[in-house]
Scaffold this motif. Structure first.
Motif, PDB file in Angstrom:
ATOM      1  N   PHE A 141       0.810  -1.209   0.000  1.00 37.79           N
ATOM      2  CA  PHE A 141       0.000   0.000   0.000  1.00 37.79           C
ATOM      3  C   PHE A 141       0.852   1.271   0.000  1.00 37.79           C
ATOM      4  CE2 PHE A 141      -2.749  -3.240   1.832  1.00 37.79           C
ATOM      5  CZ  PHE A 141      -3.962  -3.002   1.180  1.00 37.79           C
ATOM      6  N   VAL A 142       0.343   2.271  -0.707  1.00 41.19           N
ATOM      7  CA  VAL A 142       0.854   3.633  -0.614  1.00 41.19           C
ATOM      8  C   VAL A 142      -0.275   4.496  -0.056  1.00 41.19           C
ATOM      9  CG1 VAL A 142       2.528   3.391  -2.475  1.00 41.19           C
ATOM     10  CG2 VAL A 142       0.183   4.126  -3.013  1.00 41.19           C
ATOM     11  N   THR A 143       0.058   5.717   0.324  1.00 43.75           N
ATOM     12  CA  THR A 143      -0.947   6.573   0.954  1.00 43.75           C
ATOM     13  C   THR A 143      -1.129   7.876   0.185  1.00 43.75           C
ATOM     14  OG1 THR A 143      -1.631   7.565   3.056  1.00 43.75           O
ATOM     15  CG2 THR A 143       0.717   7.663   2.529  1.00 43.75           C
ATOM     16  N   ALA A 144      -2.376   8.296   0.073  1.00 43.92           N
ATOM     17  CA  ALA A 144      -2.705   9.572  -0.552  1.00 43.92           C
ATOM     18  C   ALA A 144      -2.647  10.676   0.499  1.00 43.92           C
ATOM     19  CB  ALA A 144      -4.092   9.508  -1.182  1.00 43.92           C
TER      20      ALA A 144
ATOM     21  N   LEU B  95       5.860  11.059   1.742  1.00 43.12           N
ATOM     22  CA  LEU B  95       6.414  11.229   0.405  1.00 43.12           C
ATOM     23  C   LEU B  95       5.294  11.404  -0.622  1.00 43.12           C
ATOM     24  CD1 LEU B  95       9.256   8.525   0.236  1.00 43.12           C
ATOM     25  CD2 LEU B  95       9.492  10.991   0.609  1.00 43.12           C
ATOM     26  N   PRO B  96       5.577  12.035  -1.766  1.00 45.81           N
ATOM     27  CA  PRO B  96       4.598  12.096  -2.852  1.00 45.81           C
ATOM     28  C   PRO B  96       4.188  10.692  -3.280  1.00 45.81           C
ATOM     29  CG  PRO B  96       6.435  13.588  -3.276  1.00 45.81           C
ATOM     30  CD  PRO B  96       6.829  12.750  -2.090  1.00 45.81           C
ATOM     31  N   ILE B  97       2.940  10.535  -3.668  1.00 48.60           N
ATOM     32  CA  ILE B  97       2.405   9.205  -3.944  1.00 48.60           C
ATOM     33  C   ILE B  97       3.127   8.520  -5.093  1.00 48.60           C
ATOM     34  CG2 ILE B  97       0.571   9.952  -5.528  1.00 48.60           C
ATOM     35  CD1 ILE B  97      -1.266   7.931  -4.008  1.00 48.60           C
ATOM     36  N   ALA B  98       3.511   9.266  -6.117  1.00 44.10           N
ATOM     37  CA  ALA B  98       4.208   8.665  -7.246  1.00 44.10           C
ATOM     38  C   ALA B  98       5.580   8.140  -6.834  1.00 44.10           C
ATOM     39  CB  ALA B  98       4.347   9.675  -8.392  1.00 44.10           C
ATOM     40  N   LEU B  99       6.241   8.849  -5.932  1.00 41.97           N
ATOM     41  CA  LEU B  99       7.550   8.416  -5.454  1.00 41.97           C
ATOM     42  C   LEU B  99       7.420   7.150  -4.611  1.00 41.97           C
ATOM     43  CD1 LEU B  99      10.556   8.786  -5.181  1.00 41.97           C
ATOM     44  CD2 LEU B  99      10.154  10.546  -3.426  1.00 41.97           C
ATOM     45  N   GLN B 100       6.382   7.057  -3.805  1.00 43.43           N
ATOM     46  CA  GLN B 100       6.133   5.838  -3.029  1.00 43.43           C
ATOM     47  C   GLN B 100       6.018   4.627  -3.959  1.00 43.43           C
ATOM     48  OE1 GLN B 100       2.861   6.215  -0.061  1.00 43.43           O
ATOM     49  NE2 GLN B 100       2.853   8.386  -0.618  1.00 43.43           N
ATOM     50  N   ALA B 101       5.210   4.777  -4.999  1.00 44.76           N
ATOM     51  CA  ALA B 101       4.983   3.661  -5.924  1.00 44.76           C
ATOM     52  C   ALA B 101       6.239   3.336  -6.722  1.00 44.76           C
ATOM     53  CB  ALA B 101       3.834   3.997  -6.866  1.00 44.76           C
ATOM     54  N   THR B 102       6.943   4.377  -7.159  1.00 42.59           N
ATOM     55  CA  THR B 102       8.195   4.149  -7.899  1.00 42.59           C
ATOM     56  C   THR B 102       9.151   3.304  -7.072  1.00 42.59           C
ATOM     57  OG1 THR B 102       7.985   6.226  -9.147  1.00 42.59           O
ATOM     58  CG2 THR B 102      10.200   5.302  -8.920  1.00 42.59           C
ATOM     59  N   HIS B 103       9.224   3.603  -5.772  1.00 44.56           N
ATOM     60  CA  HIS B 103      10.096   2.849  -4.880  1.00 44.56           C
ATOM     61  C   HIS B 103       9.654   1.389  -4.768  1.00 44.56           C
ATOM     62  CE1 HIS B 103      11.792   2.246  -0.557  1.00 44.56           C
ATOM     63  NE2 HIS B 103      12.618   1.771  -1.456  1.00 44.56           N
ATOM     64  N   LEU B 104       8.362   1.166  -4.551  1.00 45.65           N
ATOM     65  CA  LEU B 104       7.865  -0.210  -4.407  1.00 45.65           C
ATOM     66  C   LEU B 104       8.140  -1.021  -5.664  1.00 45.65           C
ATOM     67  CD1 LEU B 104       4.450   0.313  -2.563  1.00 45.65           C
ATOM     68  CD2 LEU B 104       6.580  -0.575  -1.600  1.00 45.65           C
ATOM     69  N   PHE B 105       7.874  -0.450  -6.820  1.00 38.14           N
ATOM     70  CA  PHE B 105       8.131  -1.179  -8.065  1.00 38.14           C
ATOM     71  C   PHE B 105       9.632  -1.397  -8.268  1.00 38.14           C
ATOM     72  CE2 PHE B 105       3.892   0.507  -9.781  1.00 38.14           C
ATOM     73  CZ  PHE B 105       3.255  -0.714  -9.621  1.00 38.14           C
TER      74      PHE B 105
ATOM     75  N   GLU C 110      -1.082  11.211 -11.163  1.00 33.29           N
ATOM     76  CA  GLU C 110       0.365  11.094 -10.944  1.00 33.29           C
ATOM     77  C   GLU C 110       0.773   9.640 -10.769  1.00 33.29           C
ATOM     78  OE1 GLU C 110       1.084  13.542  -7.563  1.00 33.29           O
ATOM     79  OE2 GLU C 110       0.630  15.414  -8.638  1.00 33.29           O
ATOM     80  N   LEU C 111      -0.010   8.891 -10.011  1.00 30.63           N
ATOM     81  CA  LEU C 111       0.316   7.486  -9.802  1.00 30.63           C
ATOM     82  C   LEU C 111       0.137   6.692 -11.093  1.00 30.63           C
ATOM     83  CD1 LEU C 111       1.178   5.218  -7.988  1.00 30.63           C
ATOM     84  CD2 LEU C 111      -1.149   5.089  -7.075  1.00 30.63           C
ATOM     85  N   ALA C 112      -0.907   7.007 -11.846  1.00 32.82           N
ATOM     86  CA  ALA C 112      -1.135   6.308 -13.109  1.00 32.82           C
ATOM     87  C   ALA C 112       0.001   6.530 -14.096  1.00 32.82           C
ATOM     88  CB  ALA C 112      -2.458   6.760 -13.725  1.00 32.82           C
ATOM     89  N   ALA C 113       0.679   7.667 -13.978  1.00 34.68           N
ATOM     90  CA  ALA C 113       1.760   7.998 -14.905  1.00 34.68           C
ATOM     91  C   ALA C 113       3.089   7.346 -14.543  1.00 34.68           C
ATOM     92  CB  ALA C 113       1.939   9.515 -14.970  1.00 34.68           C
ATOM     93  N   VAL C 114       3.169   6.709 -13.385  1.00 35.41           N
ATOM     94  CA  VAL C 114       4.417   6.057 -12.970  1.00 35.41           C
ATOM     95  C   VAL C 114       4.742   4.891 -13.913  1.00 35.41           C
ATOM     96  CG1 VAL C 114       5.445   4.587 -11.169  1.00 35.41           C
ATOM     97  CG2 VAL C 114       4.261   6.698 -10.541  1.00 35.41           C
ATOM     98  N   ASP C 115       5.999   4.844 -14.355  1.00 29.54           N
ATOM     99  CA  ASP C 115       6.452   3.693 -15.138  1.00 29.54           C
ATOM    100  C   ASP C 115       6.650   2.522 -14.181  1.00 29.54           C
ATOM    101  OD1 ASP C 115       8.085   1.764 -16.613  1.00 29.54           O
ATOM    102  OD2 ASP C 115       8.419   3.378 -18.054  1.00 29.54           O
ATOM    103  N   ARG C 116       5.930   1.443 -14.418  1.00 29.06           N
ATOM    104  CA  ARG C 116       5.957   0.317 -13.482  1.00 29.06           C
ATOM    105  C   ARG C 116       7.146  -0.609 -13.691  1.00 29.06           C
ATOM    106  NH1 ARG C 116      -0.457  -1.147 -14.523  1.00 29.06           N
ATOM    107  NH2 ARG C 116      -1.129   1.037 -14.666  1.00 29.06           N
TER     108      ARG C 116
END
Length: 362
Positions: A179-182, A205-215, A237-243
């Motif tokens: 999970f990430v947090t909004a 942290l910004p949500i996109a950065l959280q997801a970038t880290h997890l991936f 922003e999260l949808a735009a993260v390269d997975r």
């Protein structure tokens, strides 16, 4: 395994019409997993069916895989046996997440449920729980893993522990989630909501950065926003993260010249395989731009970690080679062209030998 994005809703704390609007927004952006909490259920089967079935079927029609978060108390409240999961299938769910575990054999048996519901396990414990379940010949395609989220500040997982827990599941080839947090989300299962991340380091942290880290860890397949509702901006922003490929922001200096702009914009950067501790080297750009002049500028200061530098005309065959600095050093044969933002520097650790990466210019 393909990587996905997900959202969470809490029907016991929300309005269904607002949930549907949120679900549609996220689906249009490519979100495909829905985490739905049933931890607060106290109303009996009929009320639960009335409340949950409509929203679940709506989500299914939008293409979501719907996982219900279940505690043992829910089974008692609904008068349901673990040996018969048909009620959850009737609601339209694709799977259930077991917030608490059993003896291993029971979980293994559950993966063979005739409704073909996925059984998702709690990943946030570094014990041999999964090994025990698999030793009972669990039905692996129907066995998932998902970390907890942590509403109370200071209680989410430390990074090293998260890695150890996640590796247990990923090493077995199971689908994993975290999970990430909004930042503005105020809905969750409980009356305390300081955000709902899996990792404590992500809470602010910004949500996109959280997801970038997890991936980037390579251990998480599905990133789910734990709290509701994320803003439209955060959803986008999260949808735009390269997975799959690490993309770092780069604050570019106004003094860069055209060849440096072109090099920074390249999409094919990768770290040279025979690595050095001092810098991350992207060497193919020097071949592509071998004949393009690059005069000296911003080249006489000490470079610090996260600085992005490009070889200038005095660097011989290494002219126009791009480096991301890992250790401070001076070298007037390199021009400073930009830097990685402070809050993203920890991502440099994930650029391994041969890792592909891009530099995004805000």
């Amino acid at each position: 395994m393909k990587r996905e994005l997900g959202i969470s809703i809490y029907p016991d704390h929300s309005v269904i019409e607002e949930d549907k609007v949120y679900l549609k927004k996220a689906a249009d952006l490519g979100y495909t997993r829905l985490f739905m909490s049933m931890l607060e259920v106290v109303d009996g089967k009929d009320k639960v069916r009335e409340k949950f079935q409509d929203i679940i079927m709506y989500a299914r029609d939008l293409g979501y895989e719907v996982i219900l978060d279940i505690a043992p108390s829910v089974f008692g409240e609904l008068g349901i046996s673990y040996d018969d999961l048909s009620f959850f299938a009737e609601l339209g769910a694709d799977g259930i997440r077991l917030d608490e575990g059993f003896d291993g054999n029971k979980e293994s048996q559950l993966t063979y449920n005739p409704q073909n519901l996925a059984i998702e396990l709690n990943m946030s414990n570094n014990v041999a729980y999964l090994d025990n379940i698999l030793s009972y010949e669990a039905n692996r395609p129907f066995l998932y893993g998902c970390h907890n989220f942590y509403p109370q500040r200071g209680t989410a997982l430390p990074y090293d522990f998260f890695i150890e827990c996640s590796q247990r599941f990923k090493n077995q080839g199971l689908k994993t989630a975290a999970f990430v947090t909004a930042s503005g989300g105020n809905q969750g299962p409980w009356d305390v909501n300081d955000g709902l991340p899996t990792l404590e380091m992500h809470r602010d942290l910004p949500i996109a950065l959280q997801a970038t880290h997890l991936f980037a860890t390579g251990l998480i397949d599905v990133v789910i926003i734990g709290n509701g509702y994320a803003s439209d901006e955060e959803l986008a922003e999260l949808a735009a993260v390269d997975r799959y490929k690490l993309k770092l922001n780069c604050d570019v200096l106004p003094t860069v010249n055209q060849v440096e702009k072109d090099i920074l914009s390249e999409s094919g950067h990768f770290r040279r395989g025979d690595i050095t501790d001092q810098v991350i080297r992207s060497t193919q750009v020097r071949v592509k731009y071998h004949d393009v002049a690059n005069p000296e500028h911003n080249h006489q200061q000490e470079f610090k970690r996260g600085d992005v530098v490009i070889g200038n005309d005095s660097f011989g065959k290494y002219k126009n080679e791009l480096h991301i600095v890992l250790q401070p050093h001076k070298d007037d044969r390199k021009n400073l062209v930009g830097s990685i933002p402070e809050n993203e520097l920890f991502l440099l650790d994930f650029i391994k030998p041969w890792s592909k990466f891009e530099l995004k210019q805000p």
